[in-house]
Design a protein around this motif. Sequence first.
Motif, PDB file in Angstrom:
ATOM      1  N   GLY A  25     -11.022   2.233  -4.909  1.00  0.00           N
ATOM      2  CA  GLY A  25     -10.215   3.188  -4.163  1.00  0.00           C
ATOM      3  C   GLY A  25      -9.816   2.744  -2.782  1.00  0.00           C
ATOM      4  O   GLY A  25      -8.913   3.316  -2.170  1.00  0.00           O
ATOM      5  N   LYS A  26     -10.451   1.684  -2.265  1.00  0.00           N
ATOM      6  CA  LYS A  26     -10.198   1.234  -0.890  1.00  0.00           C
ATOM      7  C   LYS A  26      -8.824   0.596  -0.732  1.00  0.00           C
ATOM      8  O   LYS A  26      -8.201   0.708   0.331  1.00  0.00           O
ATOM      9  CB  LYS A  26     -11.285   0.240  -0.478  1.00  0.00           C
ATOM     10  N   TRP A  27      -8.332  -0.080  -1.777  1.00  0.00           N
ATOM     11  CA  TRP A  27      -7.138  -0.910  -1.649  1.00  0.00           C
ATOM     12  C   TRP A  27      -5.874  -0.297  -2.248  1.00  0.00           C
ATOM     13  O   TRP A  27      -4.790  -0.865  -2.107  1.00  0.00           O
ATOM     14  CB  TRP A  27      -7.400  -2.269  -2.310  1.00  0.00           C
ATOM     15  N   LYS A  28      -5.985   0.831  -2.916  1.00  0.00           N
ATOM     16  CA  LYS A  28      -4.822   1.380  -3.614  1.00  0.00           C
ATOM     17  C   LYS A  28      -3.698   1.729  -2.649  1.00  0.00           C
ATOM     18  O   LYS A  28      -2.526   1.394  -2.881  1.00  0.00           O
ATOM     19  CB  LYS A  28      -5.233   2.600  -4.444  1.00  0.00           C
ATOM     20  N   ASP A  29      -4.014   2.399  -1.559  1.00  0.00           N
ATOM     21  CA  ASP A  29      -2.987   2.740  -0.575  1.00  0.00           C
ATOM     22  C   ASP A  29      -2.414   1.490   0.081  1.00  0.00           C
ATOM     23  O   ASP A  29      -1.219   1.425   0.390  1.00  0.00           O
ATOM     24  CB  ASP A  29      -3.559   3.672   0.503  1.00  0.00           C
ATOM     25  N   TYR A  30      -3.276   0.502   0.292  1.00  0.00           N
ATOM     26  CA  TYR A  30      -2.836  -0.765   0.890  1.00  0.00           C
ATOM     27  C   TYR A  30      -1.778  -1.428   0.006  1.00  0.00           C
ATOM     28  O   TYR A  30      -0.695  -1.804   0.481  1.00  0.00           O
ATOM     29  CB  TYR A  30      -4.041  -1.683   1.055  1.00  0.00           C
ATOM     30  N   PHE A  31      -2.069  -1.572  -1.280  1.00  0.00           N
ATOM     31  CA  PHE A  31      -1.125  -2.237  -2.176  1.00  0.00           C
ATOM     32  C   PHE A  31       0.137  -1.398  -2.383  1.00  0.00           C
ATOM     33  O   PHE A  31       1.227  -1.937  -2.572  1.00  0.00           O
ATOM     34  CB  PHE A  31      -1.787  -2.545  -3.513  1.00  0.00           C
ATOM     35  N   ALA A  32      -0.006  -0.076  -2.328  1.00  0.00           N
ATOM     36  CA  ALA A  32       1.178   0.782  -2.414  1.00  0.00           C
ATOM     37  C   ALA A  32       2.081   0.583  -1.198  1.00  0.00           C
ATOM     38  O   ALA A  32       3.316   0.529  -1.318  1.00  0.00           O
ATOM     39  CB  ALA A  32       0.757   2.248  -2.536  1.00  0.00           C
ATOM     40  N   LYS A  33       1.479   0.459  -0.019  1.00  0.00           N
ATOM     41  CA  LYS A  33       2.248   0.229   1.210  1.00  0.00           C
ATOM     42  C   LYS A  33       2.939  -1.128   1.165  1.00  0.00           C
ATOM     43  O   LYS A  33       4.106  -1.255   1.565  1.00  0.00           O
ATOM     44  CB  LYS A  33       1.305   0.300   2.415  1.00  0.00           C
ATOM     45  N   VAL A  34       2.239  -2.156   0.695  1.00  0.00           N
ATOM     46  CA  VAL A  34       2.850  -3.475   0.546  1.00  0.00           C
ATOM     47  C   VAL A  34       4.086  -3.373  -0.340  1.00  0.00           C
ATOM     48  O   VAL A  34       5.140  -3.972  -0.045  1.00  0.00           O
ATOM     49  CB  VAL A  34       1.844  -4.477  -0.054  1.00  0.00           C
ATOM     50  N   SER A  35       3.992  -2.618  -1.414  1.00  0.00           N
ATOM     51  CA  SER A  35       5.109  -2.481  -2.351  1.00  0.00           C
ATOM     52  C   SER A  35       6.323  -1.840  -1.698  1.00  0.00           C
ATOM     53  O   SER A  35       7.469  -2.116  -2.088  1.00  0.00           O
ATOM     54  CB  SER A  35       4.677  -1.649  -3.562  1.00  0.00           C
ATOM     55  N   GLU A  36       6.091  -0.978  -0.707  1.00  0.00           N
ATOM     56  CA  GLU A  36       7.198  -0.337   0.013  1.00  0.00           C
ATOM     57  C   GLU A  36       7.871  -1.293   0.994  1.00  0.00           C
ATOM     58  O   GLU A  36       9.070  -1.204   1.242  1.00  0.00           O
ATOM     59  CB  GLU A  36       6.681   0.878   0.783  1.00  0.00           C
ATOM     60  N   GLU A  37       7.087  -2.226   1.553  1.00  0.00           N
ATOM     61  CA  GLU A  37       7.576  -3.071   2.639  1.00  0.00           C
ATOM     62  C   GLU A  37       8.086  -4.440   2.195  1.00  0.00           C
ATOM     63  O   GLU A  37       8.786  -5.112   2.949  1.00  0.00           O
ATOM     64  CB  GLU A  37       6.447  -3.283   3.665  1.00  0.00           C
ATOM     65  N   ALA A  38       7.715  -4.862   0.979  1.00  0.00           N
ATOM     66  CA  ALA A  38       8.010  -6.239   0.582  1.00  0.00           C
ATOM     67  C   ALA A  38       8.547  -6.310  -0.840  1.00  0.00           C
ATOM     68  O   ALA A  38       8.485  -5.340  -1.605  1.00  0.00           O
ATOM     69  CB  ALA A  38       6.754  -7.099   0.708  1.00  0.00           C
ATOM     70  N   ASP A  39       9.075  -7.492  -1.178  1.00  0.00           N
ATOM     71  CA  ASP A  39       9.589  -7.754  -2.525  1.00  0.00           C
ATOM     72  C   ASP A  39       8.595  -8.550  -3.361  1.00  0.00           C
ATOM     73  O   ASP A  39       8.623  -8.493  -4.595  1.00  0.00           O
ATOM     74  CB  ASP A  39      10.905  -8.536  -2.440  1.00  0.00           C
ATOM     75  N   VAL A  40       7.731  -9.307  -2.704  1.00  0.00           N
ATOM     76  CA  VAL A  40       6.711 -10.133  -3.372  1.00  0.00           C
ATOM     77  C   VAL A  40       5.448 -10.092  -2.518  1.00  0.00           C
ATOM     78  O   VAL A  40       5.522 -10.144  -1.293  1.00  0.00           O
ATOM     79  CB  VAL A  40       7.171 -11.604  -3.529  1.00  0.00           C
ATOM     80  N   LEU A  41       4.286 -10.022  -3.176  1.00  0.00           N
ATOM     81  CA  LEU A  41       3.001 -10.112  -2.483  1.00  0.00           C
ATOM     82  C   LEU A  41       2.359 -11.460  -2.790  1.00  0.00           C
ATOM     83  O   LEU A  41       2.248 -11.846  -3.957  1.00  0.00           O
ATOM     84  CB  LEU A  41       2.064  -8.982  -2.928  1.00  0.00           C
TER      85      LEU A  41
END
Length: 247
Positions: A25-41
């Motif tokens: 549960g710690k990283w779900k919001d983090y990865f969701a935010k990355v998806s909003e800001e970027a095209d590739v992680l």
Amino acid sequence: MATKKEKKTRIAAVGDIHVRETDSGKWKDYFAKVSEEADVLVLCGDLTDTGRTAEAEVLVEELKSCNIPVVAVLGNHDYERDNQKTIRKMLIKQNVHMLDGDSVVIGDVGFAGVKGFGGGFDNAMLGMFGEPMIKQFVQEAVDEALKLDGALSRIDSDNVEVKKIAVLHYAPIKATVVGEPEQIFPYLGSSRLAEPINRREVIAAFHGHAHIGTLKGETSKGVKVFNVSKPILVKEGYDPPFFIFEV
């Protein structure tokens, strides 16, 4: 008449996330935010804290909140318990592009990746001389550089006008490990990795591993290198801690 503006690819990069079994549960919001800001992680190794498959299971579950392509390499922590092959397979099953002498093209950007290895930098780089154990250490660094070169060459041979990005765990230059104790520089990376990066006309390289190194540097040929270790990004004020690079 105004020309159509070329669309940029936004790359979010981070290394050394060290996911633990207690991180559910710690990283779900983090990865969701990355998806909003970027095209590739891009994930630059040390994806798990101690190389346990249970840690990789947590990461796989957390990555379900990421809806953009993910490109990754493993780091030394992921090798700690000799589970690297299993961890790699688990992440591939989650549609992560795991690179280990491999490459992948997403849009007009080609990513080539290896873990890399140590050996030191510039005039202080360890040479292949002496005891067999030293030669074996140096050979590992040579092999990783050759794997990177091969991955970059396949991008060149298969694609026209693709912008090349190198993804590493260990550093290819000294500048981005500065801040760490100089005594451990030989264990943080190797200049051997910089040679294919320079020769293959890479746009930028990302790595982690040196937690108290330096965010930005460049190779002798001017290729941008970024140490995106999560502790460095936190120290530099990135919130959430991921680095955005447009290409």
